[in-house]
Every structure is written in C-alpha cells, then in structure tokens.
Design a protein around this motif. Structure first.
Motif, PDB file in Angstrom:
ATOM      1  N   ALA A  59      73.074   9.082  50.755  1.00  0.00           N
ATOM      2  CA  ALA A  59      74.179   9.179  49.982  1.00  0.00           C
ATOM      3  C   ALA A  59      74.788  10.672  50.066  1.00  0.00           C
ATOM      4  O   ALA A  59      76.161  10.923  50.427  1.00  0.00           O
ATOM      5  CB  ALA A  59      74.325   8.743  48.622  1.00  0.00           C
ATOM      6  N   ILE A  60      73.577  11.611  50.137  1.00  0.00           N
ATOM      7  CA  ILE A  60      74.058  12.959  49.860  1.00  0.00           C
ATOM      8  C   ILE A  60      73.245  13.731  50.790  1.00  0.00           C
ATOM      9  O   ILE A  60      72.192  13.438  51.335  1.00  0.00           O
ATOM     10  CB  ILE A  60      73.984  13.573  48.436  1.00  0.00           C
ATOM     11  CG1 ILE A  60      72.830  13.327  47.944  1.00  0.00           C
ATOM     12  CG2 ILE A  60      75.373  12.883  47.624  1.00  0.00           C
ATOM     13  CD1 ILE A  60      72.640  13.963  46.209  1.00  0.00           C
ATOM     14  N   VAL A  61      73.742  15.103  51.288  1.00  0.00           N
ATOM     15  CA  VAL A  61      72.849  15.995  51.986  1.00  0.00           C
ATOM     16  C   VAL A  61      71.641  16.208  51.425  1.00  0.00           C
ATOM     17  O   VAL A  61      70.823  16.105  52.355  1.00  0.00           O
ATOM     18  CB  VAL A  61      73.592  17.476  52.242  1.00  0.00           C
ATOM     19  CG1 VAL A  61      72.872  18.344  52.984  1.00  0.00           C
ATOM     20  CG2 VAL A  61      75.099  16.986  52.976  1.00  0.00           C
ATOM     21  N   GLU A  62      71.353  16.262  50.330  1.00  0.00           N
ATOM     22  CA  GLU A  62      69.984  16.820  49.793  1.00  0.00           C
ATOM     23  C   GLU A  62      69.059  15.453  50.098  1.00  0.00           C
ATOM     24  O   GLU A  62      67.889  15.926  50.246  1.00  0.00           O
ATOM     25  CB  GLU A  62      70.235  17.142  48.331  1.00  0.00           C
ATOM     26  CG  GLU A  62      70.644  18.345  47.811  1.00  0.00           C
ATOM     27  CD  GLU A  62      72.014  18.624  48.088  1.00  0.00           C
ATOM     28  OE1 GLU A  62      72.754  19.616  48.199  1.00  0.00           O
ATOM     29  OE2 GLU A  62      72.913  17.455  48.257  1.00  0.00           O
ATOM     30  N   PRO A  81      81.288  12.375  52.553  1.00  0.00           N
ATOM     31  CA  PRO A  81      81.666  13.247  53.577  1.00  0.00           C
ATOM     32  C   PRO A  81      81.538  14.656  52.959  1.00  0.00           C
ATOM     33  O   PRO A  81      81.502  14.924  51.637  1.00  0.00           O
ATOM     34  CB  PRO A  81      83.401  13.107  53.563  1.00  0.00           C
ATOM     35  CG  PRO A  81      83.239  11.514  53.025  1.00  0.00           C
ATOM     36  CD  PRO A  81      82.273  11.449  52.202  1.00  0.00           C
ATOM     37  N   PRO A  82      81.317  15.725  53.773  1.00  0.00           N
ATOM     38  CA  PRO A  82      81.081  16.970  53.221  1.00  0.00           C
ATOM     39  C   PRO A  82      82.490  17.637  52.393  1.00  0.00           C
ATOM     40  O   PRO A  82      83.427  17.464  52.728  1.00  0.00           O
ATOM     41  CB  PRO A  82      80.915  17.930  54.540  1.00  0.00           C
ATOM     42  CG  PRO A  82      81.572  17.199  55.763  1.00  0.00           C
ATOM     43  CD  PRO A  82      81.586  15.713  55.063  1.00  0.00           C
ATOM     44  N   LEU A  83      82.099  18.145  51.342  1.00  0.00           N
ATOM     45  CA  LEU A  83      82.973  18.662  50.264  1.00  0.00           C
ATOM     46  C   LEU A  83      83.406  20.246  50.401  1.00  0.00           C
ATOM     47  O   LEU A  83      84.374  20.654  50.156  1.00  0.00           O
ATOM     48  CB  LEU A  83      82.707  18.358  49.094  1.00  0.00           C
ATOM     49  CG  LEU A  83      82.360  16.793  48.678  1.00  0.00           C
ATOM     50  CD1 LEU A  83      81.902  16.875  47.237  1.00  0.00           C
ATOM     51  CD2 LEU A  83      83.693  16.035  49.024  1.00  0.00           C
ATOM     52  N   ASP A  84      82.522  20.750  51.357  1.00  0.00           N
ATOM     53  CA  ASP A  84      82.671  22.087  51.383  1.00  0.00           C
ATOM     54  C   ASP A  84      81.859  22.668  52.598  1.00  0.00           C
ATOM     55  O   ASP A  84      81.288  22.117  53.002  1.00  0.00           O
ATOM     56  CB  ASP A  84      82.148  23.056  50.111  1.00  0.00           C
ATOM     57  CG  ASP A  84      81.128  22.668  49.489  1.00  0.00           C
ATOM     58  OD1 ASP A  84      80.105  22.584  50.218  1.00  0.00           O
ATOM     59  OD2 ASP A  84      80.641  22.865  48.065  1.00  0.00           O
ATOM     60  N   LYS A  85      82.254  23.983  52.914  1.00  0.00           N
ATOM     61  CA  LYS A  85      81.368  24.688  54.072  1.00  0.00           C
ATOM     62  C   LYS A  85      79.800  24.597  53.839  1.00  0.00           C
ATOM     63  O   LYS A  85      79.016  24.473  54.800  1.00  0.00           O
ATOM     64  CB  LYS A  85      81.799  26.116  54.200  1.00  0.00           C
ATOM     65  CG  LYS A  85      80.813  26.905  55.476  1.00  0.00           C
ATOM     66  CD  LYS A  85      81.867  28.384  55.465  1.00  0.00           C
ATOM     67  CE  LYS A  85      81.066  29.014  56.558  1.00  0.00           C
ATOM     68  NZ  LYS A  85      81.446  30.446  56.613  1.00  0.00           N
ATOM     69  N   GLU A  89      76.945  23.320  56.518  1.00  0.00           N
ATOM     70  CA  GLU A  89      75.901  24.216  57.038  1.00  0.00           C
ATOM     71  C   GLU A  89      74.403  23.673  56.702  1.00  0.00           C
ATOM     72  O   GLU A  89      73.658  23.799  57.624  1.00  0.00           O
ATOM     73  CB  GLU A  89      76.024  25.663  56.162  1.00  0.00           C
ATOM     74  CG  GLU A  89      77.118  26.483  56.796  1.00  0.00           C
ATOM     75  CD  GLU A  89      77.419  27.725  55.780  1.00  0.00           C
ATOM     76  OE1 GLU A  89      76.682  27.901  54.844  1.00  0.00           O
ATOM     77  OE2 GLU A  89      78.167  28.590  56.238  1.00  0.00           O
ATOM     78  N   ARG A  90      74.384  23.171  55.778  1.00  0.00           N
ATOM     79  CA  ARG A  90      73.031  22.474  55.202  1.00  0.00           C
ATOM     80  C   ARG A  90      72.808  21.264  56.543  1.00  0.00           C
ATOM     81  O   ARG A  90      71.862  21.257  56.787  1.00  0.00           O
ATOM     82  CB  ARG A  90      73.134  22.053  53.899  1.00  0.00           C
ATOM     83  CG  ARG A  90      73.067  22.812  52.848  1.00  0.00           C
ATOM     84  CD  ARG A  90      71.694  23.296  52.565  1.00  0.00           C
ATOM     85  NE  ARG A  90      71.000  22.252  51.516  1.00  0.00           N
ATOM     86  CZ  ARG A  90      69.710  22.198  51.167  1.00  0.00           C
ATOM     87  NH1 ARG A  90      68.956  23.333  51.472  1.00  0.00           N
ATOM     88  NH2 ARG A  90      69.287  21.449  50.349  1.00  0.00           N
ATOM     89  N   THR A 105      88.077  16.634  56.544  1.00  0.00           N
ATOM     90  CA  THR A 105      86.781  16.972  56.755  1.00  0.00           C
ATOM     91  C   THR A 105      86.276  16.885  58.298  1.00  0.00           C
ATOM     92  O   THR A 105      85.412  17.510  58.682  1.00  0.00           O
ATOM     93  CB  THR A 105      86.084  15.600  56.060  1.00  0.00           C
ATOM     94  OG1 THR A 105      86.693  14.248  56.734  1.00  0.00           O
ATOM     95  CG2 THR A 105      86.306  15.640  54.549  1.00  0.00           C
ATOM     96  N   ALA A 106      87.480  16.461  59.215  1.00  0.00           N
ATOM     97  CA  ALA A 106      87.194  16.517  60.510  1.00  0.00           C
ATOM     98  C   ALA A 106      87.194  18.018  60.937  1.00  0.00           C
ATOM     99  O   ALA A 106      86.282  18.522  61.706  1.00  0.00           O
ATOM    100  CB  ALA A 106      88.116  15.681  61.281  1.00  0.00           C
TER     101      ALA A 106
END
Length: 324
Positions: A59-62, A81-85, A89-90, A105-106
């Motif tokens: 669900a999330i990057v972590e 989707p990524p919410l910020d830079k 980066e992660r 987000t693209a």
C-alpha cells in the motif's frame, strides 16, 4: 508470553499461491502483501512464495522498503501514488514501482518505473480515461511497467463488464505507446471470474490467505491464521460484575484471558462472558491456551464486518509463530 499467539501456516499460503498460479498459467501473478500480508506477516509470506509470484504489491512505500530489507528481489508495486519528492526518492533508492494516477504524479515520479492506474468506476485512486493521453506524454515510455484498474463489485456481472470495457479502451491507448506493458484489472474476485478478466495478470490478496471476496466461494483455498489467548488467572466469583458489565448470573469461578480490544478484536463481540476489556476477556471454563480465531468469515459475520478487516486487526499485538 503475555502477547496473543498467532500461528500462521505458511504451507497453506504456499498452496493457495500455487492454486492462483494454476489459474493464471503464464499470466503475471501479483501477490498482495499490503497491511503486513493481511496480518500474516509480509516479509515471511513474501519469502515463502517469492518463487511463485511475479511481483508483490504493497500500500505504501514503507511496506515496500520492509520487503527489500528482508531480501525480496522481485518487483514491488506501491499502490498509493507518491505524495511528495521524499516518496519518490525512497521508491527509487529501494527499486520500487510507483503508481501514477495523474499528470502531477507522472511529473513527480518521471524517473521511476511505474504502473498507471485508471479509474473505471471505483472512483478511488486512478485517472479518468480523458486524462490518460496527457499522462502518457508526461512519463518516460520506457518506465511504464503496467496499466491497471480495480473492480468495485466483481460479484456483479453487469458492473464488471462495464469496467472491463472501459479498461479495454485504456489498455489500447497505453499499449499504442508501449506494447510491452502489463495490463491488470482483476484482484481476487476478477481472478475467480476468469476469462477476459485475467488480462495479462491479476493481483491476489484475500485468496492468498484462504478467503474469497463477497459473492465468491473460497473452495479449494486454505485459511492460514489461528490466534490463541493465554489464561492469566482463575478467579473465584464474589458477585458484582464481569469485567465492566453487571453479572446476570452466579458463577462458581471464571477464567481470565490476556486478550482484549487493544489486540484488534471487537469489544462488543464476546469471546466469553459479556464484552471485552481493553486487555482481557473473561469466560466460564477453559484451558491454559484458548483458540479465539480460526475462521475470518465467521468472526467477521459476528462482528458485522468483512474478513479483510478481521484479518488485518486480530494480530495487532501478537507473537507470530510460522508453520512451514
């Protein structure tokens, strides 16, 4: 041990994964291990079926980072989707595939491998079809790994056909730009519908853990989770209450078990006498260890919810033991 005890049968999960693979054949199998593999433990689950799955979904990057730290090398798709830079980066550092759902987000995730998500009727995450051409211009064509959507009522034939048709249009547009991408519409319900709904692959979560979505049968799939509570005390009843409830009968003695609503169980659904306390429940009779959960569908029915919520809740404060 004061925690609850969760016994997870990894052999059952593997057998479920092999059954999913037999349905998909050469199509891609996206194994959904978000929410700590629906309470079963994402890292252990992924390790045990990595040779069967083509990709893992979180669900999330972590959650994706945790898989990489655990040694998982197969592709990992992050649904949110990524919410910020920082998210981008992660994802880049740990080699995760991101979800693109808008021109914004693209552009944010332009350098990341991605799957474009299209809204075909769920109205949750995903771009509308009219936005897709602009999104395809904003991403690097070579970074597009897939295009996908999600069925909101896979048990309903009419709604499913409408989504299939709309997704087919999105698929055609995306594959005109990059014909090698993977189109995936179905989760567990769509997998069980089969046929055209399988597209190039399917994402399977609840079936992997032995249960089926509403309207489908889980026949042939094996539940993998049991939860036990340990007895902490036998109490001679002196009258008054049972936990935070007035007693409505006389007991000779009651047993106290170390499991309550802080462990992810529902307070008003008895596991013994009356409602649960935060950290304990009380019942009349029982052994040193008591099985409190082995059928998510049945427990969910009693709680007025669904097996997904039950599974992701009941291992909240638990010691996990894995059967291989």
């Amino acid at each position: 041990m004061q925690k609850t005890l969760s016994v997870i049968n990894l052999r059952a999960i593997r057998e479920n994964a092999l059954k999913i693979r037999s349905i998909l054949k050469e199509k891609k199998f996206f194994a959904v291990v978000k929410a700590d593999a629906y309470g079963h433990g994402a890292e252990e689950t992924a390790r045990y079926i990595e040779d069967i799955a083509d990709c893992f979904c979180v669900a999330i990057v972590e959650e994706g980072v945790a898989l990489r730290v655990a040694g998982i090398s197969k592709p990992v798709l992050v649904f949110t989707p990524p919410l910020d830079k920082y998210d981008v980066e992660r994802a880049q550092f740990y080699g995760l595939d991101v979800t693109v759902n808008s021109v914004k987000t693209a552009r944010l995730a332009k350098s990341c491998p991605c799957h474009i998500k299209v809204n075909t009727g769920m109205n949750r995450t995903g771009c509308n079809l009219s936005e897709l051409p602009e999104i395809l211009k904003a991403v690097k064509v070579e970074n597009i790994r897939g295009i996908y959507s999600h069925m909101y009522a896979p048990e309903n034939a009419s709604a499913s056909q409408n989504q299939l048709a709309l997704f087919g249009r999105a698929e055609s547009i995306a594959k005109s730009v990059n014909p090698d991408i993977c189109a995936h519409l179905s989760a567990s319900g769509g997998l069980l519908r089969g046929g055209k709904f399988l597209k190039d692959g399917a994402r399977c979560g609840i079936l992997l853990y032995g249960y089926a979505p509403t309207g489908f049968s889980s026949k042939g799939f094996k539940p993998a989770l049991k939860v036990y509570a340990r007895r902490t005390q036998t109490t001679k009843f002196i009258g008054g209450g049972i936990g935070y409830n007035f007693a409505d009968k006389k007991y000779r003695a009651v047993e106290v078990y170390r499991l309550g609503y802080a462990d992810g169980f529902f307070r008003t659904v008895p596991l013994g006498e009356k409602t649960l306390c935060m950290d304990a429940f009380i019942r009349e009779g029982g052994g040193d260890m008591r099985l409190v959960f082995d059928d998510a569908d049945e427990y969910a029915r009693r709680c007025g919810t669904i097996s997904y919520e039950a599974l992701t809740s009941v291992t909240r404060r638990s010691e996990r033991v894995y059967e291989r």
